[in-house]
Design an enzyme around this catalytic site. Sequence first.
Site, PDB file in Angstrom:
ATOM      1  N   HIS A 419     -15.039 -41.040  13.612  1.00 24.88           N
ATOM      2  CA  HIS A 419     -15.351 -39.853  14.217  1.00 24.88           C
ATOM      3  C   HIS A 419     -14.113 -38.695  13.942  1.00 24.88           C
ATOM      4  O   HIS A 419     -14.223 -37.515  13.978  1.00 24.88           O
ATOM      5  CB  HIS A 419     -15.689 -39.913  15.801  1.00 24.88           C
ATOM      6  CG  HIS A 419     -16.807 -38.954  15.931  1.00 24.88           C
ATOM      7  ND1 HIS A 419     -17.030 -37.671  15.378  1.00 24.88           N
ATOM      8  CD2 HIS A 419     -18.034 -38.947  16.753  1.00 24.88           C
ATOM      9  CE1 HIS A 419     -18.279 -37.024  15.797  1.00 24.88           C
ATOM     10  NE2 HIS A 419     -18.790 -37.692  16.783  1.00 24.88           N
ATOM     11  N   ASP A 423     -17.817 -36.065  10.912  1.00 26.68           N
ATOM     12  CA  ASP A 423     -18.808 -35.423  11.981  1.00 26.68           C
ATOM     13  C   ASP A 423     -20.192 -36.058  11.825  1.00 26.68           C
ATOM     14  O   ASP A 423     -20.813 -36.634  11.057  1.00 26.68           O
ATOM     15  CB  ASP A 423     -19.070 -34.190  11.828  1.00 26.68           C
ATOM     16  CG  ASP A 423     -17.559 -33.549  11.755  1.00 26.68           C
ATOM     17  OD1 ASP A 423     -16.660 -33.851  12.612  1.00 26.68           O
ATOM     18  OD2 ASP A 423     -17.490 -32.378  11.271  1.00 26.68           O
TER      19      ASP A 423
END
Length: 447
Positions: A419, A423
């Site tokens: 992450h 995204d």
Amino acid sequence: MARFTFNLPDIGEGIAEAEIVEWHVKVGDTVEEDARLADVMTDKATIDLESPVSGKVLEVAGEAGDTIAIGSMLVVIEVEGEGAGEPGDEATAAQAPSPAPAPAPKDDDVSTRIEVENSDASDANDAIARGQDDRKEQDEASNSPNDQPGTGRKASSTRILASPAVRRRARDLGVDLQQVRPQEDGRVRHADLDAFLSYGGGGGFAAAGKARKDEDIKVIGLRKRIAQNMAASKRNIPHFSYVEEVDVTELERLRAQLNDRRGDKPKLTMLPLLITAICKVLPDYPMINARYDDEANVVTRHGSVHLGMAAQTDNGLMVPVIRDAQAKNLWQLANEVLRLANAARDGTAKSEELSGSTLTLTSLGPLGGVATTPVINRPEVAIIGPNRIVERPMFVPDGMGGEKIEKRKLMNISISCDHRVVDGYDAASFVQDMKRLIEAPANLLIN
């Protein structure tokens, strides 16, 4: 007598130390020249070290699992020669011979499967997804004069076909394998043992089973490296996973048509088709085909796709790499998959074939599962996991503006991402684009 000190040789590639995986000698043993001394591991390569001299083993450097530096003492051997009896006489191996590659596992049941979806029990899939290498014992079974026709098993005077794990379990449970009826190809498997035990060995329902002894297993070698890498990945990478359902009915139909016309080409599994889909979509998502150096705080987006394939071998998880997967057609990918599967299974994969991946594909193959949350192969930033194909009724267009119910083949595709780099929207969009391509698979064949 003289003392000969065999130092750990320079294995190359800038390696400073190696882990002792297994000793083949102990203090007091007499060894011959070229006899195996120990297996040592560096990175994911296991090296077999042989004795340059004959003599008696006086000292060894540590136990399995210990790490020793290159150039330090590995074994001290007492050898015949001038100066016998003079204390402190010592001959040191100035230049040890190049270590030989580790031999392939010799177990009766060498099991390797590249973890890919398997919907066709082909020879190639056996090497990749199911991967049970029973050639040796099957040959013995087919050539034995003591086979019992029509029974699918050996006569009592011959050895029952079973893997070492099945034999060990049967021995622990006190089960005579002669009494267990194999369900297929004359080989006793865990499922056959379970069926035998569920009816109490033919005498009613079985009890829960006797307890096994506790045992301590030292984590060494490849298993230790796997543990370290997985811990580092989960500790350093904030994972998130996304799962989508994909209709692979048409993809399976295309695969069957291509296999019917393949000639002398290898039989296609699902894997080359999925790799092709991945490579066609990736140019629009460069953040997924990337590696993150979190110490330098640099993300490298790679133009070429060096695709790792998670492979379960008898020695543990390995990730052979298909170089420049985006430049290969379906049949070239199928050849690479099979070649790398065999190399992983027999231990001949080169170090450069086990490193440098930019994205990894992993699956539990026929074991499948509804969905998976795979762990990222650090320093990559994403890993893709196809799951088991299932058949379910679905509403599909009937061609007249309405809908009808039809049996369709469905598969979930999972993706785990870093992450810090990827995204959630990008990961979901990537999988959705893969889905559109897979559900209209003719586009896979268009350059």
